[in-house]
Design a protein around this motif. Structure first.
Motif, PDB file in Angstrom:
ATOM      1  N   PRO B  44       0.948  -1.379  -0.132  1.00 43.81           N
ATOM      2  CA  PRO B  44      -0.127   0.069  -0.108  1.00 43.81           C
ATOM      3  C   PRO B  44       0.846   1.335  -0.022  1.00 43.81           C
ATOM      4  O   PRO B  44       2.105   1.067   0.525  1.00 43.81           O
ATOM      5  CB  PRO B  44      -0.642  -0.150   1.357  1.00 43.81           C
ATOM      6  CG  PRO B  44       0.276  -0.827   2.225  1.00 43.81           C
ATOM      7  CD  PRO B  44       0.916  -1.863   1.374  1.00 43.81           C
ATOM      8  N   GLY B  45       0.275   2.580  -0.370  1.00 46.25           N
ATOM      9  CA  GLY B  45       0.884   3.699  -0.199  1.00 46.25           C
ATOM     10  C   GLY B  45       0.649   4.052   1.310  1.00 46.25           C
ATOM     11  O   GLY B  45       0.312   3.334   2.176  1.00 46.25           O
ATOM     12  N   MET B  46       1.534   5.008   1.393  1.00 49.97           N
ATOM     13  CA  MET B  46       1.519   5.628   2.959  1.00 49.97           C
ATOM     14  C   MET B  46       0.138   5.877   3.451  1.00 49.97           C
ATOM     15  O   MET B  46      -0.277   5.853   4.462  1.00 49.97           O
ATOM     16  CB  MET B  46       2.460   7.072   2.981  1.00 49.97           C
ATOM     17  CG  MET B  46       3.962   6.437   2.788  1.00 49.97           C
ATOM     18  SD  MET B  46       4.627   5.393   4.371  1.00 49.97           S
ATOM     19  CE  MET B  46       4.674   6.653   5.620  1.00 49.97           C
ATOM     20  N   LEU B  47      -0.635   6.723   2.753  1.00 46.07           N
ATOM     21  CA  LEU B  47      -1.912   6.864   3.373  1.00 46.07           C
ATOM     22  C   LEU B  47      -2.797   5.879   3.438  1.00 46.07           C
ATOM     23  O   LEU B  47      -3.659   5.698   4.579  1.00 46.07           O
ATOM     24  CB  LEU B  47      -2.588   7.922   2.237  1.00 46.07           C
ATOM     25  CG  LEU B  47      -2.030   9.630   2.163  1.00 46.07           C
ATOM     26  CD1 LEU B  47      -2.510  10.324   1.014  1.00 46.07           C
ATOM     27  CD2 LEU B  47      -2.150  10.229   3.547  1.00 46.07           C
ATOM     28  N   ARG B  51      -4.567   4.567   6.835  1.00 44.28           N
ATOM     29  CA  ARG B  51      -5.977   4.318   6.926  1.00 44.28           C
ATOM     30  C   ARG B  51      -6.229   2.862   7.414  1.00 44.28           C
ATOM     31  O   ARG B  51      -7.170   2.766   8.547  1.00 44.28           O
ATOM     32  CB  ARG B  51      -6.433   4.543   5.527  1.00 44.28           C
ATOM     33  CG  ARG B  51      -8.457   4.407   5.653  1.00 44.28           C
ATOM     34  CD  ARG B  51      -8.855   5.115   4.327  1.00 44.28           C
ATOM     35  NE  ARG B  51      -8.209   4.821   3.168  1.00 44.28           N
ATOM     36  CZ  ARG B  51      -8.252   3.315   2.537  1.00 44.28           C
ATOM     37  NH1 ARG B  51      -8.955   2.524   3.107  1.00 44.28           N
ATOM     38  NH2 ARG B  51      -7.624   2.986   1.553  1.00 44.28           N
ATOM     39  N   TYR B  52      -5.501   2.093   7.064  1.00 48.12           N
ATOM     40  CA  TYR B  52      -5.769   0.637   7.501  1.00 48.12           C
ATOM     41  C   TYR B  52      -5.379   0.392   9.059  1.00 48.12           C
ATOM     42  O   TYR B  52      -6.308  -0.164   9.965  1.00 48.12           O
ATOM     43  CB  TYR B  52      -4.577  -0.307   7.039  1.00 48.12           C
ATOM     44  CG  TYR B  52      -5.060  -1.144   5.686  1.00 48.12           C
ATOM     45  CD1 TYR B  52      -6.111  -1.719   5.571  1.00 48.12           C
ATOM     46  CD2 TYR B  52      -4.466  -0.770   4.344  1.00 48.12           C
ATOM     47  CE1 TYR B  52      -6.542  -2.039   4.093  1.00 48.12           C
ATOM     48  CE2 TYR B  52      -4.482  -1.414   3.232  1.00 48.12           C
ATOM     49  CZ  TYR B  52      -5.776  -2.240   3.434  1.00 48.12           C
ATOM     50  OH  TYR B  52      -6.126  -2.690   2.075  1.00 48.12           O
ATOM     51  N   LEU B  53      -4.554   1.153   9.353  1.00 47.31           N
ATOM     52  CA  LEU B  53      -3.936   1.127  10.999  1.00 47.31           C
ATOM     53  C   LEU B  53      -4.643   2.344  11.679  1.00 47.31           C
ATOM     54  O   LEU B  53      -4.656   2.194  12.761  1.00 47.31           O
ATOM     55  CB  LEU B  53      -2.347   1.243  10.957  1.00 47.31           C
ATOM     56  CG  LEU B  53      -1.682   0.283  10.526  1.00 47.31           C
ATOM     57  CD1 LEU B  53      -0.084   0.594  10.316  1.00 47.31           C
ATOM     58  CD2 LEU B  53      -1.507  -0.882  11.339  1.00 47.31           C
ATOM     59  N   GLU B  54      -5.683   3.044  11.220  1.00 47.71           N
ATOM     60  CA  GLU B  54      -6.228   4.267  11.829  1.00 47.71           C
ATOM     61  C   GLU B  54      -5.262   4.993  12.734  1.00 47.71           C
ATOM     62  O   GLU B  54      -5.220   5.350  13.587  1.00 47.71           O
ATOM     63  CB  GLU B  54      -7.369   3.566  12.946  1.00 47.71           C
ATOM     64  CG  GLU B  54      -8.287   2.554  12.125  1.00 47.71           C
ATOM     65  CD  GLU B  54      -9.290   2.189  13.193  1.00 47.71           C
ATOM     66  OE1 GLU B  54     -10.462   2.615  13.188  1.00 47.71           O
ATOM     67  OE2 GLU B  54      -9.043   1.195  13.929  1.00 47.71           O
ATOM     68  N   LEU B  55      -4.230   5.666  11.825  1.00 55.01           N
ATOM     69  CA  LEU B  55      -3.309   6.438  12.247  1.00 55.01           C
ATOM     70  C   LEU B  55      -3.248   7.500  11.493  1.00 55.01           C
ATOM     71  O   LEU B  55      -3.512   7.524  10.119  1.00 55.01           O
ATOM     72  CB  LEU B  55      -1.789   5.714  12.229  1.00 55.01           C
ATOM     73  CG  LEU B  55      -1.707   4.483  13.063  1.00 55.01           C
ATOM     74  CD1 LEU B  55      -0.229   4.117  13.126  1.00 55.01           C
ATOM     75  CD2 LEU B  55      -1.790   5.197  14.512  1.00 55.01           C
ATOM     76  N   LYS B  57      -1.302  10.155   9.055  1.00 55.41           N
ATOM     77  CA  LYS B  57      -0.108   9.853   7.922  1.00 55.41           C
ATOM     78  C   LYS B  57       1.295  10.212   8.874  1.00 55.41           C
ATOM     79  O   LYS B  57       2.193   9.635   8.577  1.00 55.41           O
ATOM     80  CB  LYS B  57      -0.284  10.639   6.864  1.00 55.41           C
ATOM     81  CG  LYS B  57      -0.473  12.142   6.959  1.00 55.41           C
ATOM     82  CD  LYS B  57      -0.788  12.783   5.550  1.00 55.41           C
ATOM     83  CE  LYS B  57      -1.006  14.442   5.791  1.00 55.41           C
ATOM     84  NZ  LYS B  57      -1.252  15.102   4.656  1.00 55.41           N
ATOM     85  N   SER B  58       1.181  11.331   9.498  1.00 53.94           N
ATOM     86  CA  SER B  58       2.435  11.852  10.120  1.00 53.94           C
ATOM     87  C   SER B  58       2.831  10.966  11.262  1.00 53.94           C
ATOM     88  O   SER B  58       4.124  10.591  11.464  1.00 53.94           O
ATOM     89  CB  SER B  58       2.205  13.137  10.865  1.00 53.94           C
ATOM     90  OG  SER B  58       1.128  13.134  11.869  1.00 53.94           O
ATOM     91  N   ALA B  85       4.878   6.727  -2.671  1.00 57.62           N
ATOM     92  CA  ALA B  85       5.838   5.793  -2.421  1.00 57.62           C
ATOM     93  C   ALA B  85       4.802   4.812  -1.833  1.00 57.62           C
ATOM     94  O   ALA B  85       3.880   5.131  -0.993  1.00 57.62           O
ATOM     95  CB  ALA B  85       6.795   6.131  -1.660  1.00 57.62           C
ATOM     96  N   THR B  86       4.955   3.479  -2.249  1.00 57.96           N
ATOM     97  CA  THR B  86       4.500   2.325  -1.328  1.00 57.96           C
ATOM     98  C   THR B  86       5.320   1.849  -0.502  1.00 57.96           C
ATOM     99  O   THR B  86       6.452   1.801  -0.588  1.00 57.96           O
ATOM    100  CB  THR B  86       4.020   1.104  -2.678  1.00 57.96           C
ATOM    101  OG1 THR B  86       5.247   0.752  -3.383  1.00 57.96           O
ATOM    102  CG2 THR B  86       3.021   1.822  -3.604  1.00 57.96           C
TER     103      THR B  86
END
Lengths: 137, 137
Positions: B44-47, B51-55, B57-58, B85-86
């Motif tokens: 996955p990309g960073m975003l 989202r998966y981790l419920e965090l 982006k920073s 980036a992925t």
DNA sequence: TATTGTTATACTCTATAACTATA
DNA sequence: TATAGTTATAGAGTATAACAATA
């Protein structure tokens, strides 16, 4: 078996996520919530409380500090041992814990709503048969 | 119903505690483990990963930094979008994730051993009926 | 202008080690 | 000496806000 393991962890993470969100809405962390839950019906010493929470005593100092600063609990100096203190929830802490538990109950009730009453009972029975006998409520 | 709610959370905390200990034995945190689990079959990309981790982006930046520094994963610059980036696990990360999952499986198998096979299947079925349909494995 | 991601900053949580006070 | 607890220090994890680079 892989299904069971995956399901157990997904359920666990879903519950933790719900707990985290409800806690955050009250400016609480999950560990603070756990601490309040333990103090609901106990007045443990610092070491005892650290053991319940599986934390080092030094970690607990700050945890208790922050909760005490918010007026959720207080340190009660021990009469017999002047090194020791017990931790007791304040009325404010009890009230917050009660509100919190109500919200969690509503959330979990919504979660298990897909199950009929009999299935909910069956689920509870199976879970309790898996839990180690020493897990305190 | 109170039994079910208590049981669900005690089970959840028992699982998290087991996970935390096994992770710590490999110098990993629960969130790092979750990240590796997601990367098992995704790039996955960073975003997307945040989202998966419920965090935020920073928050993910540092998380990925630390895991990358240990050689568990790498950032792959996107060819189409030069901002993006992925995140991809390395062979080392995959190996660690595999070892970790094996240990967790052993621990959970021990946990559910009190239940007969039929009851384990029943438990898995009930759990999956409770989980929101969008929970990814 | 909008989006992807990083950086700066501040806070909570955690452990280890050293310390204080009391037993 | 041993025990209950705090303090000093360091690091992970998290969010908000500001930023850079690209779209």
């Amino acid at each position: 078996m892989a299904d069971l393991i995956d399901g157990l962890f997904q359920l666990s993470f879903a519950l933790q996520s719900a707990l985290t969100k409800i806690a955050a809405a009250h400016d609480l962390s999950v560990i603070q919530v756990r601490m309040l839950g333990i103090l609901r019906d106990r007045e443990p010493g610092m070491l005892e409380l650290a053991r319940y929470l599986e934390l080092e005593k030094s970690s607990l100092s700050g945890l208790v500090d922050r909760a005490a600063q918010r007026g959720l609990l207080e340190r009660i100096p021990s009469a017999e041992d002047r090194r020791a203190a017990t931790v007791r929830m304040t009325a404010k802490g009890k009230k917050l814990a009660r509100i919190f538990e109500d919200e969690v109950r509503v959330a979990v009730e919504a979660l298990v709503r897909p199950l009929a009453d009999a299935d909910q009972k069956k689920l509870a029975t199976l879970i309790w048969r898996v839990l180690p006998p020493t897990m305190p409520a």
